[in-house]
Design an enzyme around this catalytic site. Structure first.
Site, mmCIF file in Angstrom:
data_model
loop_
_atom_site.group_PDB
_atom_site.id
_atom_site.type_symbol
_atom_site.label_atom_id
_atom_site.label_comp_id
_atom_site.label_asym_id
_atom_site.label_seq_id
_atom_site.Cartn_x
_atom_site.Cartn_y
_atom_site.Cartn_z
ATOM 1 N N GLN A 50 -3.427 -5.037 6.311
ATOM 2 C CA GLN A 50 -3.089 -3.928 7.209
ATOM 3 C C GLN A 50 -3.915 -4.011 8.500
ATOM 4 O O GLN A 50 -4.886 -3.261 8.667
ATOM 5 C CB GLN A 50 -3.386 -2.592 6.530
ATOM 6 C CG GLN A 50 -2.353 -2.175 5.509
ATOM 7 C CD GLN A 50 -2.857 -1.015 4.664
ATOM 8 O OE1 GLN A 50 -4.013 -0.996 4.254
ATOM 9 N NE2 GLN A 50 -1.997 -0.058 4.411
ATOM 10 N N ASP B 260 -5.407 -3.411 12.094
ATOM 11 C CA ASP B 260 -5.438 -2.222 12.959
ATOM 12 C C ASP B 260 -4.832 -2.527 14.323
ATOM 13 O O ASP B 260 -5.092 -3.598 14.899
ATOM 14 C CB ASP B 260 -6.887 -1.769 13.189
ATOM 15 C CG ASP B 260 -7.418 -0.931 12.041
ATOM 16 O OD1 ASP B 260 -6.924 -1.090 10.908
ATOM 17 O OD2 ASP B 260 -8.338 -0.123 12.288
ATOM 18 N N GLU C 273 -5.252 13.796 8.669
ATOM 19 C CA GLU C 273 -5.947 13.264 7.493
ATOM 20 C C GLU C 273 -7.248 12.660 8.007
ATOM 21 O O GLU C 273 -7.289 11.511 8.441
ATOM 22 C CB GLU C 273 -5.127 12.175 6.790
ATOM 23 C CG GLU C 273 -5.766 11.786 5.468
ATOM 24 C CD GLU C 273 -5.831 10.288 5.154
ATOM 25 O OE1 GLU C 273 -6.216 9.948 4.037
ATOM 26 O OE2 GLU C 273 -5.534 9.459 6.033
ATOM 27 N N ASP D 280 0.856 -1.194 0.000
ATOM 28 C CA ASP D 280 0.000 0.000 0.000
ATOM 29 C C ASP D 280 0.894 1.248 0.000
ATOM 30 O O ASP D 280 0.780 2.113 0.872
ATOM 31 C CB ASP D 280 -0.931 -0.006 1.218
ATOM 32 C CG ASP D 280 -1.841 1.226 1.252
ATOM 33 O OD1 ASP D 280 -1.992 1.889 0.197
ATOM 34 O OD2 ASP D 280 -2.375 1.545 2.335
ATOM 35 N N ARG E 288 1.911 14.282 9.434
ATOM 36 C CA ARG E 288 0.587 14.157 8.839
ATOM 37 C C ARG E 288 0.024 12.867 9.444
ATOM 38 O O ARG E 288 0.622 11.799 9.332
ATOM 39 C CB ARG E 288 0.718 14.056 7.321
ATOM 40 C CG ARG E 288 -0.596 13.808 6.593
ATOM 41 C CD ARG E 288 -0.502 12.512 5.877
ATOM 42 N NE ARG E 288 -1.626 12.267 4.978
ATOM 43 C CZ ARG E 288 -2.046 11.042 4.687
ATOM 44 N NH1 ARG E 288 -1.439 9.993 5.193
ATOM 45 N NH2 ARG E 288 -3.044 10.859 3.875
ATOM 46 N N HIS F 84 -1.482 11.907 -3.438
ATOM 47 C CA HIS F 84 -1.017 10.592 -3.889
ATOM 48 C C HIS F 84 -2.156 9.575 -3.978
ATOM 49 O O HIS F 84 -1.938 8.459 -4.434
ATOM 50 C CB HIS F 84 0.054 10.086 -2.918
ATOM 51 C CG HIS F 84 -0.501 9.865 -1.544
ATOM 52 N ND1 HIS F 84 -0.855 10.908 -0.721
ATOM 53 C CD2 HIS F 84 -0.798 8.732 -0.870
ATOM 54 C CE1 HIS F 84 -1.338 10.422 0.403
ATOM 55 N NE2 HIS F 84 -1.316 9.103 0.354
ATOM 56 N N ASP G 288 -1.959 9.945 9.428
ATOM 57 C CA ASP G 288 -2.687 9.102 8.482
ATOM 58 C C ASP G 288 -3.899 8.464 9.161
ATOM 59 O O ASP G 288 -3.821 8.027 10.313
ATOM 60 C CB ASP G 288 -1.745 7.995 7.980
ATOM 61 C CG ASP G 288 -2.412 7.092 6.966
ATOM 62 O OD1 ASP G 288 -2.702 7.579 5.869
ATOM 63 O OD2 ASP G 288 -2.656 5.913 7.289
ATOM 64 N N TYR H 60 -9.724 6.642 12.828
ATOM 65 C CA TYR H 60 -10.086 5.234 13.048
ATOM 66 C C TYR H 60 -9.399 4.547 14.222
ATOM 67 O O TYR H 60 -9.483 3.322 14.342
ATOM 68 C CB TYR H 60 -9.757 4.431 11.778
ATOM 69 C CG TYR H 60 -10.356 5.007 10.519
ATOM 70 C CD1 TYR H 60 -11.721 4.891 10.276
ATOM 71 C CD2 TYR H 60 -9.564 5.661 9.580
ATOM 72 C CE1 TYR H 60 -12.274 5.413 9.127
ATOM 73 C CE2 TYR H 60 -10.119 6.187 8.423
ATOM 74 C CZ TYR H 60 -11.472 6.061 8.204
ATOM 75 O OH TYR H 60 -12.019 6.577 7.065
#
Ligand code: NOJ
Length: 615
Positions: free
Chosen positions: A183, A185, A257, A75, A213, A322, A215, A219
């Site tokens: 990925q 959590d 973000e 990713d 930043r 991106h 990401d 969440y």
């Protein structure tokens, strides 16, 4: 790590203060794609270091560095397998430390991507956690016996994942993931996890990063009966990081973000005790919608729904990045419209959006690109430029996922666009090679040589912006205009005094000559006039600055009858040429704009003398 760190240069003016981020222009760098210093086909830290001359010349204030950590790269590096190191392909911690020192020496800050929500499934923590139900890391991730918990939580990558739960054969349980199934959590309910992530933050701040930043900020936590986004526990954890910064690393920043509605995202500012900056996600697709509909309402509507934010906070505004041009924050109808206008070929669609770069989205229309940048540089917020968009680089829709917009930076017409001397087959991705956007046609070297290039235009605008600190911190007052294709507003407020046309950062940055075989050339001549700005100049060096920005969203010329009663008696001075326009009266103020035209005026009480303008 105890590496010597250079202090930031002490600079006068807004950028030298702790609130530098309110005046900064950010530049987003994909390390892998920027410049390959060792010719192995992959961009690296030393490569970016070699190109600092270019970024300094361009006039950006801060680099946002995409993930550089060890990763299996499933990713784009957001799948991290070691949070405390640099991927060998990119270099070493020492390379990074040198990059930071040199960037700081040049007055450029560097913000790193901090991926706190998840790891790669190859991370040793996850390998241990999945190995049994009673190992020391068993509780570092989010496990469950069934996949029915938290049904309200949406799946982010709907096109590739069907559930946020994936079955693990070894542990015989499901693990939770908000993104790809590779990925998992992290479990923030576990204090060891939270503490380790704070240690990680400190590690990179010690190395010299100017902030992060954040990401996937929304969440971090889950809770029954909720969508698992923007939870109070998540805010508390981010506040904990902010506290650490305030106590031990003042001047460093957090940029969230959080892709959400403005009112939800504004919560990430807290009471000025959480993030310094948040991306304004819903504004971005509406800029594209407004110019296609040739109407201002998509922009004015979202701005009217954007709440006031606490003192010292700032939006980060952008056109592209991106990822795909995300369409999560629009209605179904608006999404259909944007897809039909901007993704005519199915291959252009990615996840919940469009995988294209700025220039091809605009059919290569330079005027339109200037118009959009004019808005991003003058609306309230700090602009973020995606690497290559300063050249109007193209994309490659035949590449998978978001690689379409992650192709190598185009430095010159040489082999591989001057990005790398590796064999073509060795490159991490092929450079764009089509006749319109390929590196023969679009590259830094050629645009540096051509004073009429988009690159020079953007650089000139950054110089102008720097001379108008009010664009960073001023209020925004919409200007009434009966023509719905016209978007006009006045940015005004108190700013630290600085001569118009000189940089509030101190002296103008040096101009590199002969870089990369090209020549950076001279900057646009600074305005020769220092008008008495609107309002009184007080003894403390504060003054009111006011800038009127007018945009024509239509592809045809348009009249703009602007209602500016508050500014009656002021003279609009066009900022690029310092040309005074007729004085504003109580009557509507009429100007004409060409197709996709834009004009910025400084509103001054005393117009400059004509001979000073000519100077
Ligand atoms: C947001 C990043 O911008 C995106 O590239 C990534 O895929 C997800 N977070 C998951 O980390």
């Amino acid at each position: 790590m105890s590496m010597p760190r250079l202090p930031l240069p002490s600079r006068d003016g807004p950028a030298g203060t702790r609130r530098w981020y309110q005046h900064a222009v950010f530049y987003e760098v994909l390390l892998r794609g920027f410049y390959d210093s060792n010719n192995d086909g992959i961009g690296d830290i030393r490569g970016l270091h070699e190109k600092l001359d270019y970024l300094q010349w361009l006039g950006v204030d801060a680099i946002w560095l995409l993930p550089f950590y060890p990763s299996p790269m499933r990713d784009g590096g957001y799948d991290i397998s070691d949070f405390f190191n640099v991927a060998p392909d990119y270099g070493t911690l020492t390379d990074l430390s040198r990059l930071l020192d040199d960037a700081h020496r040049r007055g450029i800050r560097v913000v790193s991507d901090l991926v706190m929500n998840h790891t790669s499934d190859t991370h040793p923590w996850f390998i241990e956690s999945r190995s049994s139900r009673d190992n020391p890391k068993s509780d570092w991730y989010v496990w469950n016996d069934d996949d029915q918990r938290w049904p309200e939580a949406r799946v982010v990558f709907t096109d590739v994942e069907r559930s946020n739960w994936t079955w693990d054969e070894t542990r015989e349980q499901y693990y939770w993931h908000r993104f790809f199934s590779h990925q998992p959590d992290l479990n923030y309910e576990n204090p060891e996890v939270a503490d380790t992530m704070v240690d990680m933050v400190k590690f990179w701040l010690e190395l010299g990063f100017d902030g992060f930043r954040l990401d996937a900020a929304p969440y971090l936590f889950q809770r029954d009966g909720t969508a698992g986004e923007h939870l109070p526990e998540t805010h508390d954890f981010i506040k904990r990081i902010r506290k650490e910064i305030e106590s031990n690393y003042p001047g460093r920043v957090l940029l969230a973000e959080a892709n959400g509605w403005p009112a939800d995202v504004a919560d990430y500012f807290g009471d000025g005790d959480e993030c310094h900056l948040c991306f304004h996600f819903p504004l971005m697709p509406r800029l594209f919608m407004a110019v296609r509909k040739e109407q201002r309402y998509p922009i004015t509507e979202i701005l009217s729904q954007t709440p006031e934010i606490p003192d010292g906070c700032q939006w980060a505004i952008f056109l592209r990045n991106h990822d795909e041009l995300t369409l999560e924050q629009v209605t179904d109808e608006e999404r259909d419209y944007l897809i039909s206008e901007y993704a005519k070929d199915d291959r252009m669609k990615r996840h919940m959006g469009i995988g294209r770069r700025l220039a091809p989205l605009l059919d290569g229309n330079r005027r339109l690109a200037e118009l959009l940048y004019s808005m991003v540089l003058s609306l309230p917020g700090s602009p973020v430029i995606y690497y290559g968009d300063e050249l109007l680089m193209g994309d490659n829709i035949y590449l998978g996922d978001r690689d379409s917009v992650r192709t190598p930076m185009q430095w010159s017409p040489d082999r591989n666009g001057g990005f790398s001397k590796a064999d073509f087959a060795q490159l991490y991705l092929p450079p764009v090679m089509d006749p319109v956007y390929g590196s023969d046609a679009v590259n830094v070297e050629a645009q540096c040589r051509n004073p009429g290039s988009f690159l020079h235009w953007l650089r000139g605008m950054l110089i102008q912006r720097r001379a108008m600190p009010v664009l960073g911190v001023g209020t925004m007052e919409p200007t009434a205009c009966p023509n719905p294709s016209i978007l006009a507003y006045v940015r005004s407020g108190e700013v630290a005094d600085a001569p118009v046309g000189s940089s509030p950062w101190g002296t103008m940055r040096p101009i590199g000559e002969g870089f990369g075989g090209g020549t950076f050339g001279r900057p646009p001549a600074p305005p020769s006039v220092v008008p008495v700005a609107a309002g009184e100049q007080d003894l403390a060096g504060q003054r009111t600055q006011a800038v009127l920005c007018v945009h024509n969203l239509s592809r045809f010329a348009q009249p703009a009858e602007l209602s500016l009663p508050r500014w009656s008696g002021y003279t609009p001075v066009e900022v690029l040429g310092r040309v005074p326009f007729p004085v504003i009266s109580d009557e509507p103020y009429t100007i004409a704009l060409g197709p996709y035209g834009y004009l910025w005026f400084e509103l001054v009480r005393e117009p400059p003398f004509p001979e000073e303008v000519i100077g």
